[in-house]
Design an enzyme around this catalytic site. Structure first.
Site, short mmCIF file in Angstrom:
data_model
loop_
_atom_site.label_atom_id
_atom_site.label_comp_id
_atom_site.label_asym_id
_atom_site.label_seq_id
_atom_site.Cartn_x
_atom_site.Cartn_y
_atom_site.Cartn_z
N ASP A 137 0.86 -1.19 0.00
CA ASP A 137 0.00 0.00 0.00
C ASP A 137 0.89 1.24 0.00
OD1 ASP A 137 -2.28 -1.56 0.24
OD2 ASP A 137 -2.52 -1.22 2.39
N ARG A 188 -0.98 -0.75 -8.56
CA ARG A 188 -2.39 -0.45 -8.24
C ARG A 188 -2.53 1.08 -8.24
NH1 ARG A 188 -3.42 -1.23 -2.32
NH2 ARG A 188 -4.05 -3.39 -2.67
C1 LIG Z 1 -8.59 -1.43 -3.52
C2 LIG Z 1 -8.18 -0.09 -2.99
C3 LIG Z 1 -6.92 0.04 -2.43
C4 LIG Z 1 -6.51 1.29 -1.96
N1 LIG Z 1 -5.22 1.44 -1.52
C5 LIG Z 1 -4.78 2.68 -1.20
C6 LIG Z 1 -3.41 2.92 -0.89
O1 LIG Z 1 -2.56 2.02 -0.90
N2 LIG Z 1 -3.05 4.19 -0.57
C7 LIG Z 1 -3.95 5.23 -0.57
O2 LIG Z 1 -3.56 6.37 -0.30
N3 LIG Z 1 -5.24 5.02 -0.84
C8 LIG Z 1 -5.68 3.79 -1.16
N4 LIG Z 1 -7.01 3.61 -1.48
C9 LIG Z 1 -8.00 4.69 -1.21
C10 LIG Z 1 -8.08 5.69 -2.35
O3 LIG Z 1 -6.91 6.46 -2.41
C11 LIG Z 1 -9.29 6.63 -2.17
O4 LIG Z 1 -9.12 7.38 -0.99
C12 LIG Z 1 -10.63 5.91 -2.07
O5 LIG Z 1 -10.69 4.85 -2.98
C13 LIG Z 1 -11.79 6.88 -2.40
O6 LIG Z 1 -11.67 7.39 -3.68
P1 LIG Z 1 -12.48 6.84 -4.97
O7 LIG Z 1 -11.49 6.64 -6.06
O8 LIG Z 1 -13.26 5.65 -4.63
O9 LIG Z 1 -13.37 8.05 -5.45
P2 LIG Z 1 -14.40 8.98 -4.66
O10 LIG Z 1 -14.70 10.09 -5.60
O11 LIG Z 1 -13.89 9.32 -3.31
O12 LIG Z 1 -15.68 8.06 -4.51
C14 LIG Z 1 -16.52 7.72 -5.59
C15 LIG Z 1 -17.78 7.09 -5.03
O13 LIG Z 1 -17.45 5.88 -4.34
C16 LIG Z 1 -18.18 5.76 -3.13
N5 LIG Z 1 -17.24 5.85 -1.98
C17 LIG Z 1 -15.93 6.20 -2.02
N6 LIG Z 1 -15.37 6.13 -0.80
C18 LIG Z 1 -16.36 5.72 0.02
C19 LIG Z 1 -16.41 5.45 1.41
N7 LIG Z 1 -15.34 5.60 2.20
N8 LIG Z 1 -17.57 5.04 1.92
C20 LIG Z 1 -18.68 4.88 1.16
N9 LIG Z 1 -18.69 5.12 -0.18
C21 LIG Z 1 -17.55 5.54 -0.73
C22 LIG Z 1 -19.17 6.90 -3.13
O14 LIG Z 1 -20.33 6.45 -3.77
C23 LIG Z 1 -18.47 7.95 -3.96
O15 LIG Z 1 -19.36 8.85 -4.56
C24 LIG Z 1 -7.42 2.39 -1.99
C25 LIG Z 1 -8.68 2.23 -2.57
C26 LIG Z 1 -9.07 1.03 -3.09
C27 LIG Z 1 -10.40 0.94 -3.74
#
Ligand SMILES: Cc1cc2nc3c(=O)[nH]c(=O)nc-3n(C[C@H](O)[C@H](O)[C@H](O)COP(=O)(O)OP(=O)(O)OC[C@H]3O[C@@H](n4cnc5c(N)ncnc54)[C@H](O)[C@@H]3O)c2cc1C
Length: 315
Positions: A137, A188
Site C-alpha cells: 500500500d 495499483r
Molecule cells: C482497492 C483499494 C486500495 C486502496 N489502496 C490505497 C493505498 O494504498 N493508498 C492510498 O492512499 N489510498 C488507497 N485507497 C483509497 C483511495 O486512495 C481513495 O481514498 C478511495 O478509494 C476513495 O476514492 P475513490 O477513487 O473511490 O473516489 P471517490 O470520488 O472518493 O468516490 C466515488 C464514489 O465511491 C463511493 N465511496 C468512495 N469512498 C467511500 C467510502 N469511504 N464510503 C462509502 N462510499 C464511498 C461513493 O459512492 C463515492 O461517490 C485504496 C482504494 C481502493 C479501492
C-alpha cells in the site's frame, strides 16, 4: 471544500488515542459494530470466511492485516510473522485469492529502511511457493520515496510477486509510473487517501481525477496487470471504454474496490466479465483505516451515528 475539510478533520481524529480506545470497545461487535461495514473481523478465521463469501460471488480478495505506524522493531517483526502465518493459513484453507496488501510502516519503515526490507522480504518470500502476490500500500507522502525504494530493492533481488500502489494525487506519480512500468512491476492506481501539502499533491477533485485518468491510460496501455482501484463510476466507465477501444482483454487488468463499499458496482463489474478484487481488511488495529473511510465520505458518519443509536448493523 467540504471534502477537504472532512478529510482534515478525520485525519486529526485518526491520531486521537482517547477516541481510538473508546471506539475499539464497540467497533467490531457482531451487532451494531460501527466498523463492521468496512472491516471483515478481528481474526484470520473471520477474514477467510469473508473471502469465501466474496469468491462465491465471483469476486477475488486481497487480504490486509490492519496495522500501521509501528515504532519498534519487535512489533514490526511480529507483524511480519503474522503475515507469514496468514499466508500459511490462507493457503491451507484453499482460497483462490492469493493476494495480500501490506503497509510498510506496519513492518518497520518508521524504525529504519533495513528493517522494512528484511520484513517485506520475509513475507514476499513466504508467498512465492503458494503463489501469493504482495501489494505494498502507499501511505502518506513522507513515506513515498522509502516505500518505492524498498519495493524496488526486492524487485532487484529477483522477487516478481511484489507490486505497489501509486497515488494519482501526487505530482511525482507520472515519473514513478514510467519507471515501474519499465521494470515490469504491477501497479495499483488509487486517488490517494491522505491529506497532503499542496506542493506535493493535487488538492482539487478535478485535478486528481484528470491525473487518475491519464495514469490509468498509461497503465492500461503500457503497464503489467495493473489494478484500477476506485469506486468512482466515471473513472470506471472511462477505463472500460479505453480497454474496449484499444482491444485490451478484460482479464489483462483488474478493478479493485474496498470491502463494504459500492457492493452493487462490484457485482455488476463481475457480471460484465471483469476481474474484480476486493481489498479486505481484518484485525484489531482498524481505527485509522476506519477514520480514513469516514473522511472520504462524510455521509458515512450518519450511518455510524445511526448504528450507535439503533444498535443495528451499519448497511
Ligand atoms: C482497492 C483499494 C486500495 C486502496 N489502496 C490505497 C493505498 O494504498 N493508498 C492510498 O492512499 N489510498 C488507497 N485507497 C483509497 C483511495 O486512495 C481513495 O481514498 C478511495 O478509494 C476513495 O476514492 P475513490 O477513487 O473511490 O473516489 P471517490 O470520488 O472518493 O468516490 C466515488 C464514489 O465511491 C463511493 N465511496 C468512495 N469512498 C467511500 C467510502 N469511504 N464510503 C462509502 N462510499 C464511498 C461513493 O459512492 C463515492 O461517490 C485504496 C482504494 C481502493 C479501492
Amino acid at each position: 471544500m467540504i471534502g477537504a475539510l472532512a478529510r482534515a478533520t478525520f485525519s486529526l481524529l485518526a491520531g486521537s488515542s482517547l477516541l481510538k480506545k473508546a471506539a475499539s470497545r464497540y467497533g467490531l461487535r457482531r451487532t451494531g459494530g460501527i466498523a463492521r461495514r468496512f472491516v471483515a473481523g478481528e481474526t484470520v478465521a473471520e477474514a477467510i470466511a469473508a473471502v469465501r463469501q466474496l469468491e462465491a460471488r465471483g469476486l477475488l480478495a486481497t487480504i490486509d492485516l490492519l496495522g500501521e505506524s509501528v515504532t519498534s522493531s519487535e512489533q514490526a517483526v511480529a507483524a511480519a510473522r503474522e503475515y507469514v502465518a496468514l499466508i500459511e493459513t490462507a493457503a491451507a484453507a484453499g482460497i483462490a485469492s492469493r493476494s495480500l496488501s501490506v503497509k510498510l510502516t506496519q513492518i518497520g519503515l518508521a524504525v529504519d529502511r533495513a528493517t522494512a526490507i528484511d520484513n517485506l522480504r520475509r513475507i514476499v518470500d513466504a508467498g512465492v511457493e503458494p503463489g501469493f502476490f504482495v501489494r505494498v500500500d502507499m501511505e502518506g507522502s513522507a513515506w513515498t520515496e522509502n516505500t518505492l525504494d524498498t519495493v524496488e530493492t526486492l524487485w532487484s533481488i529477483g522477487y516478481r510477486n511484489v507490486g505497489v500502489a501509486i497515488q494519482a494525487a501526487l505530482r511525482r506519480s507520472p515519473a514513478d509510473v514510467e519507471r515501474l512500468n519499465a521494470l515490469g512491476m504491477s501497479i495499483r492506481l488509487v486517488k490517494g487517501a491522505y491529506r497532503e501539502p499542496r506542493g506535493v499533491a493535487h488538492r482539487r477533485r478535478e485535478d486528481v481525477e484528470r491525473a487518475f485518468a491519464e495514469l490509468m491510460e498509461t497503465l492500461l496501455v503500457g503497464g503489467h496487470r495493473p489494478a484500477i482501484a476506485t469506486h468512482d463510476p466515471r473513472l470506471i466507465e472511462r477505463t472500460r471504454q479505453l480497454a474496449d477501444a484499444r482491444g485490451i482483454a478484460r482479464d489483462a487488468f483488474e478493478f479493485e474496490l474496498l470491502y463494504g463499499i459500492r457492493r452493487d458496482l462490484q457485482h455488476s463489474l463481475v457480471r460484465d466479465g471483469y476481474q474484480v478484487r476486493v481489498y479486505l481488511p481484518y484485525g484489531t488495529e482498524w481505527y485509522p483505516y476506519f477514520m480514513r473511510r469516514l473522511g472520504e465520505r462524510p455521509a458515512n458518519v450518519a450511518f455510524v451515528l445511526k448504528s450507535l443509536v439503533s444498535e443495528e448493523s451499519v448497511p
